[in-house]
Enzyme design. Structure first.
Site, PDB file in Angstrom:
ATOM      1  N   LYS A  87      32.303  48.721  79.150  1.00  0.00           N
ATOM      2  CA  LYS A  87      32.834  48.633  77.659  1.00  0.00           C
ATOM      3  C   LYS A  87      33.467  49.602  77.188  1.00  0.00           C
ATOM      4  CE  LYS A  87      30.682  48.933  73.804  1.00  0.00           C
ATOM      5  NZ  LYS A  87      31.021  49.632  72.559  1.00  0.00           N
ATOM      6  N   ASN A  88      33.161  51.201  76.644  1.00  0.00           N
ATOM      7  CA  ASN A  88      34.014  52.067  75.984  1.00  0.00           C
ATOM      8  C   ASN A  88      35.533  52.507  77.275  1.00  0.00           C
ATOM      9  OD1 ASN A  88      32.297  51.443  73.921  1.00  0.00           O
ATOM     10  ND2 ASN A  88      31.197  53.343  74.454  1.00  0.00           N
ATOM     11  N   ARG A 107      35.525  49.558  66.566  1.00  0.00           N
ATOM     12  CA  ARG A 107      35.543  50.750  66.329  1.00  0.00           C
ATOM     13  C   ARG A 107      36.787  50.768  66.900  1.00  0.00           C
ATOM     14  NH1 ARG A 107      35.175  53.806  62.349  1.00  0.00           N
ATOM     15  NH2 ARG A 107      35.240  56.049  63.104  1.00  0.00           N
ATOM     16  N   CYS A 110      29.819  49.560  64.696  1.00  0.00           N
ATOM     17  CA  CYS A 110      27.878  49.408  64.480  1.00  0.00           C
ATOM     18  C   CYS A 110      28.077  50.910  63.283  1.00  0.00           C
ATOM     19  CB  CYS A 110      27.859  50.051  65.313  1.00  0.00           C
ATOM     20  SG  CYS A 110      27.522  49.108  67.075  1.00  0.00           S
ATOM     21  N   ARG A 138      31.809  58.001  59.820  1.00  0.00           N
ATOM     22  CA  ARG A 138      32.351  57.565  60.998  1.00  0.00           C
ATOM     23  C   ARG A 138      33.670  58.003  60.843  1.00  0.00           C
ATOM     24  NH1 ARG A 138      30.949  52.928  65.467  1.00  0.00           N
ATOM     25  NH2 ARG A 138      31.072  54.731  66.445  1.00  0.00           N
ATOM     26  N   PRO A 139      34.054  59.494  60.385  1.00  0.00           N
ATOM     27  CA  PRO A 139      35.323  60.060  60.156  1.00  0.00           C
ATOM     28  C   PRO A 139      36.461  60.059  61.242  1.00  0.00           C
ATOM     29  CG  PRO A 139      34.311  61.450  60.323  1.00  0.00           C
ATOM     30  CD  PRO A 139      32.912  60.211  60.608  1.00  0.00           C
ATOM     31  N   ILE A 140      37.623  60.042  61.333  1.00  0.00           N
ATOM     32  CA  ILE A 140      38.101  60.037  62.197  1.00  0.00           C
ATOM     33  C   ILE A 140      39.322  61.314  61.964  1.00  0.00           C
ATOM     34  CG2 ILE A 140      38.912  58.036  62.741  1.00  0.00           C
ATOM     35  CD1 ILE A 140      41.162  57.129  61.505  1.00  0.00           C
ATOM     36  N   ASP A 141      38.913  62.369  60.864  1.00  0.00           N
ATOM     37  CA  ASP A 141      39.733  63.271  60.646  1.00  0.00           C
ATOM     38  C   ASP A 141      40.368  63.961  62.173  1.00  0.00           C
ATOM     39  OD1 ASP A 141      36.379  64.097  60.949  1.00  0.00           O
ATOM     40  OD2 ASP A 141      37.236  66.311  60.516  1.00  0.00           O
ATOM     41  N   GLN A 142      39.599  64.077  63.659  1.00  0.00           N
ATOM     42  CA  GLN A 142      39.964  64.842  64.137  1.00  0.00           C
ATOM     43  C   GLN A 142      41.187  63.730  64.985  1.00  0.00           C
ATOM     44  OE1 GLN A 142      38.756  67.721  65.275  1.00  0.00           O
ATOM     45  NE2 GLN A 142      37.696  67.435  62.535  1.00  0.00           N
ATOM     46  N   VAL A 148      23.682  63.470  67.377  1.00  0.00           N
ATOM     47  CA  VAL A 148      25.313  62.732  67.501  1.00  0.00           C
ATOM     48  C   VAL A 148      26.008  62.813  66.365  1.00  0.00           C
ATOM     49  CG1 VAL A 148      27.805  61.615  68.459  1.00  0.00           C
ATOM     50  CG2 VAL A 148      25.956  62.895  70.034  1.00  0.00           C
ATOM     51  N   ARG A 157      28.266  41.901  72.271  1.00  0.00           N
ATOM     52  CA  ARG A 157      29.553  42.852  71.921  1.00  0.00           C
ATOM     53  C   ARG A 157      29.710  43.406  73.216  1.00  0.00           C
ATOM     54  NH1 ARG A 157      30.067  45.944  66.430  1.00  0.00           N
ATOM     55  NH2 ARG A 157      31.399  46.445  68.095  1.00  0.00           N
TER      56      ARG A 157
HETATM   57  N1  EPU Z   1      33.209  63.214  64.258  1.00  0.00           N
HETATM   58  C1  EPU Z   1      34.110  63.936  63.387  1.00  0.00           C
HETATM   59  N2  EPU Z   1      35.070  63.256  63.467  1.00  0.00           N
HETATM   60  C2  EPU Z   1      36.075  62.818  64.443  1.00  0.00           C
HETATM   61  C3  EPU Z   1      35.588  61.757  65.385  1.00  0.00           C
HETATM   62  C4  EPU Z   1      34.150  61.935  65.407  1.00  0.00           C
HETATM   63  O1  EPU Z   1      33.360  64.244  62.832  1.00  0.00           O
HETATM   64  O2  EPU Z   1      37.452  62.485  63.843  1.00  0.00           O
HETATM   65  C5  EPU Z   1      32.042  62.787  64.592  1.00  0.00           C
HETATM   66  C6  EPU Z   1      31.203  61.744  64.186  1.00  0.00           C
HETATM   67  O3  EPU Z   1      31.019  61.364  63.436  1.00  0.00           O
HETATM   68  C7  EPU Z   1      30.117  61.609  65.493  1.00  0.00           C
HETATM   69  C8  EPU Z   1      30.611  62.852  66.707  1.00  0.00           C
HETATM   70  O4  EPU Z   1      32.099  63.124  65.388  1.00  0.00           O
HETATM   71  O5  EPU Z   1      29.341  61.726  64.664  1.00  0.00           O
HETATM   72  C9  EPU Z   1      30.971  62.332  68.168  1.00  0.00           C
HETATM   73  O6  EPU Z   1      32.037  60.610  67.414  1.00  0.00           O
HETATM   74  P1  EPU Z   1      33.155  60.692  68.908  1.00  0.00           P
HETATM   75  O7  EPU Z   1      33.730  60.453  68.201  1.00  0.00           O
HETATM   76  O8  EPU Z   1      32.808  60.903  70.184  1.00  0.00           O
HETATM   77  O9  EPU Z   1      32.335  58.434  68.612  1.00  0.00           O
HETATM   78  P2  EPU Z   1      32.610  57.369  69.017  1.00  0.00           P
HETATM   79  O10 EPU Z   1      34.691  57.976  69.741  1.00  0.00           O
HETATM   80  O11 EPU Z   1      33.446  57.003  67.427  1.00  0.00           O
HETATM   81  C10 EPU Z   1      32.642  56.701  71.123  1.00  0.00           C
HETATM   82  C11 EPU Z   1      31.282  54.655  71.384  1.00  0.00           C
HETATM   83  C12 EPU Z   1      30.429  55.148  70.518  1.00  0.00           C
HETATM   84  C13 EPU Z   1      29.448  56.560  70.994  1.00  0.00           C
HETATM   85  C14 EPU Z   1      29.958  58.047  70.743  1.00  0.00           C
HETATM   86  C15 EPU Z   1      29.242  59.162  71.328  1.00  0.00           C
HETATM   87  C16 EPU Z   1      33.855  53.309  71.523  1.00  0.00           C
HETATM   88  C17 EPU Z   1      34.196  53.053  71.521  1.00  0.00           C
HETATM   89  N3  EPU Z   1      32.364  54.116  71.463  1.00  0.00           N
HETATM   90  O12 EPU Z   1      32.189  56.571  69.380  1.00  0.00           O
HETATM   91  O13 EPU Z   1      29.546  54.465  71.325  1.00  0.00           O
HETATM   92  O14 EPU Z   1      28.124  56.171  70.050  1.00  0.00           O
HETATM   93  O15 EPU Z   1      31.529  57.789  71.446  1.00  0.00           O
HETATM   94  O16 EPU Z   1      29.157  58.726  72.531  1.00  0.00           O
HETATM   95  O17 EPU Z   1      33.684  54.347  72.592  1.00  0.00           O
HETATM   96  C18 EPU Z   1      27.866  51.560  71.824  1.00  0.00           C
HETATM   97  O18 EPU Z   1      28.843  51.222  72.381  1.00  0.00           O
HETATM   98  O19 EPU Z   1      26.865  51.536  71.140  1.00  0.00           O
HETATM   99  C19 EPU Z   1      28.826  53.517  71.282  1.00  0.00           C
HETATM  100  C20 EPU Z   1      28.911  53.015  69.566  1.00  0.00           C
END
Ligand code: EPU
Length: 429
Positions: A22-23, A93, A117, A122-126, A326, A396
């Site tokens: 999926k991801n 997401r 979820c 769930r910030p996107i600052d990075q 995480v 999903r």
């Molecule tokens: N984070 C920040 N700032 C950012 C981005 C992330 O602080 O700009 C923090 C998050 O809050 C979290 C950590 O960094 O604490 C890791 O977040 P990451 O960006 O790796 O997560 P994501 O890309 O939003 C993906 C998967 C999730 C999975 C995570 C961790 C997708 C669509 N989603 O989310 O998958 O839990 O990586 O491996 O790829 C799922 O499939 O059920 C799912 C939730």
């Protein structure tokens, strides 16, 4: 709306084939928008998150055609701008990947805030920091608006390991002038798969799978045909199903290396895990041992397997400790697991699980995707009947979960949500 009815305590035996990840598929579908020509993606999972993203693309004037259930053709040649603002964007997401892809292609992106979820903040600052380093201006009030006169390669050091930001910066950088270096990059299999896909279009990305990724910008990307890797989390969920039902399941079409952290924990718990080229057989055992687990970025134990392994540990005698490193708030489902009689205390990011002799069937909610999978696993192990509401969360991310489990000896029905539970119990008796 439907719910699941599980008749528990039937050991699962047999084989199950894993679908595409999926991801990885979500990131790669978005990445396809960077190509100047037609892209054909094989091994696309037939799940609701993918259907939703495909609908988003259609609304952006991208032509999408399913050549068969798992093969998707994407033709984005007629797309004219970088706008994605439909309701579907807010449902998931992964729509944040449109930011990087549209910015890379049009030097401009306007994308609604992504949903997904609920694991706390769930910030996107990075992601934003990376786009800004490449020369873009970002306005993230209400809708996320990004533009750049031109994108120039830059060094980006991520403050934490993030899958989403690593992939998004890669997407924005492949067509930028010069070289981008992402340090402290995520190493997840889907990061590597997205880089391999982009390279198949003519991109120049090196180091994916390590913590330093180098992207040398190219002028254009052509079309290609690419097959998505198998889903690590779907595979892990069936491996846990074998252990929790004390069954014997061969999980086929996997990359065993991606499963190492999960295989190691299942062995520590006491299950037999036998790896062959593209399959893993898991045999459950009567006497299991408690363990300590800390979720970590790859190659550590994946957070997306945390609810499922917690369901298993709630049936293992002794005290297990689970540390979620995480996400801030990924134990919301524990209240639901307790309805089965599980004995779990949560304090912040730590769960202390005291295994019980038997889970007992009950009615629960799937509070998110992997939490839903954990409820199914608990229901398979529980005495009597379990009803799981909010099946849409499970749909999903898991293709044909019910059929795959039933083919191995489970007895699960999809029933109308409005069906009163009492009546169903009488009918079953
Ligand atoms: N984070 C920040 N700032 C950012 C981005 C992330 O602080 O700009 C923090 C998050 O809050 C979290 C950590 O960094 O604490 C890791 O977040 P990451 O960006 O790796 O997560 P994501 O890309 O939003 C993906 C998967 C999730 C999975 C995570 C961790 C997708 C669509 N989603 O989310 O998958 O839990 O990586 O491996 O790829 C799922 O499939 O059920 C799912 C939730």
């Amino acid at each position: 709306m439907e719910k699941l009815l599980i008749h528990g305590q039937r050991p699962l035996c047999g084989q199950v084939s894993i679908n595409g990840a999926k991801n990885a598929a979500l990131a790669i579908i978005a990445a396809s928008l960077l190509a100047d020509d037609i892209v054909t993606l094989e091994n696309i999972p037939d799940i609701d998150d993918i259907k939703n993203l495909v609908m988003v693309l259609e609304k952006m004037n991208v032509r999408t055609t399913y050549l068969d259930k798992h093969t998707l053709r994407i033709d984005s040649r007629y797309m004219s701008n970088g706008c994605a603002d439909s309701e579907n964007v807010r449902k998931m997401r992964a729509s944040y990947y449109l930011l990087g892809a549209l910015l890379g292609r049009f030097k401009c992106a306007r994308v609604a805030f992504p949903g997904g979820c609920d694991f706390g903040v769930r910030p996107i600052d990075q992601h934003i920091k990376g786009f800004q380093a490449l020369g873009a201006e970002v306005d993230a009030k209400g809708i996320i608006s990004i533009q750049a006169r031109e994108l120039r390669g830059a060094n980006v050091f991520l403050d934490m390991v993030t899958v989403g930001a690593t992939i998004n910066i890669m997407l924005a950088a492949v067509l930028a002038k010069g070289t981008t270096v992402i340090e402290n990059a995520a190493k997840e299999p889907h990061v590597v798969d997205t880089a391999s896909f982009l390279n198949s279009l003519g991109a120049n990305i090196k180091g994916a799978g390590t913590d330093v990724i180098r992207i040398k910008g190219v002028q254009k990307l052509h079309g290609s045909t690419y097959a998505i890797i198998p889903d690590q989390i779907e595979a892990g969920t069936y491996m846990v199903a074998a252990a929790i039902t004390k069954g014997d399941i061969t999980v086929k079409n996997v990359i065993p290396r991606h499963m190492d952290a999960i295989s190691a924990k299942l062995k520590e718990i006491g299950a037999s895990v036998i790896e062959r080229d593209e399959e893993i057989r898991v045999i459950g055992c009567e006497t299991m041992k408690p363990v300590k687990i800390k979720t970590l970025p790859y190659p550590g134990f994946p957070t997306d397997m945390q609810p499922q392994i917690t369901a298993l540990l709630s049936t293992v005698p002794g005290t297990s400790i689970i540390n979620e490193s995480v996400w801030d708030n990924r134990f919301r489902y524990v209240e639901q697991l307790k309805r089965f009689g599980a004995n779990i205390d949560v304090e912040g990011r730590i769960a202390v699980v005291d295994g019980v002799d038997n889970l007992v069937g009950t009615e629960v909610e799937a509070v998110d995707l992997r939490a839903g999978a954990a409820m199914v696993l608990a229901g398979l192990a529980a005495q009597g009947e379990t009803y799981i509401n909010n099946v849409t969360f499970i749909d999903r991310g898991y293709e044909q979960l019910v059929n795959k489990l039933n083919a191995m000896g489970a007895w699960i029905e999809r029933i109308d949500s409005d069906t009163p539970i009492q009546i169903m119990q009488e009918k079953v008796i």
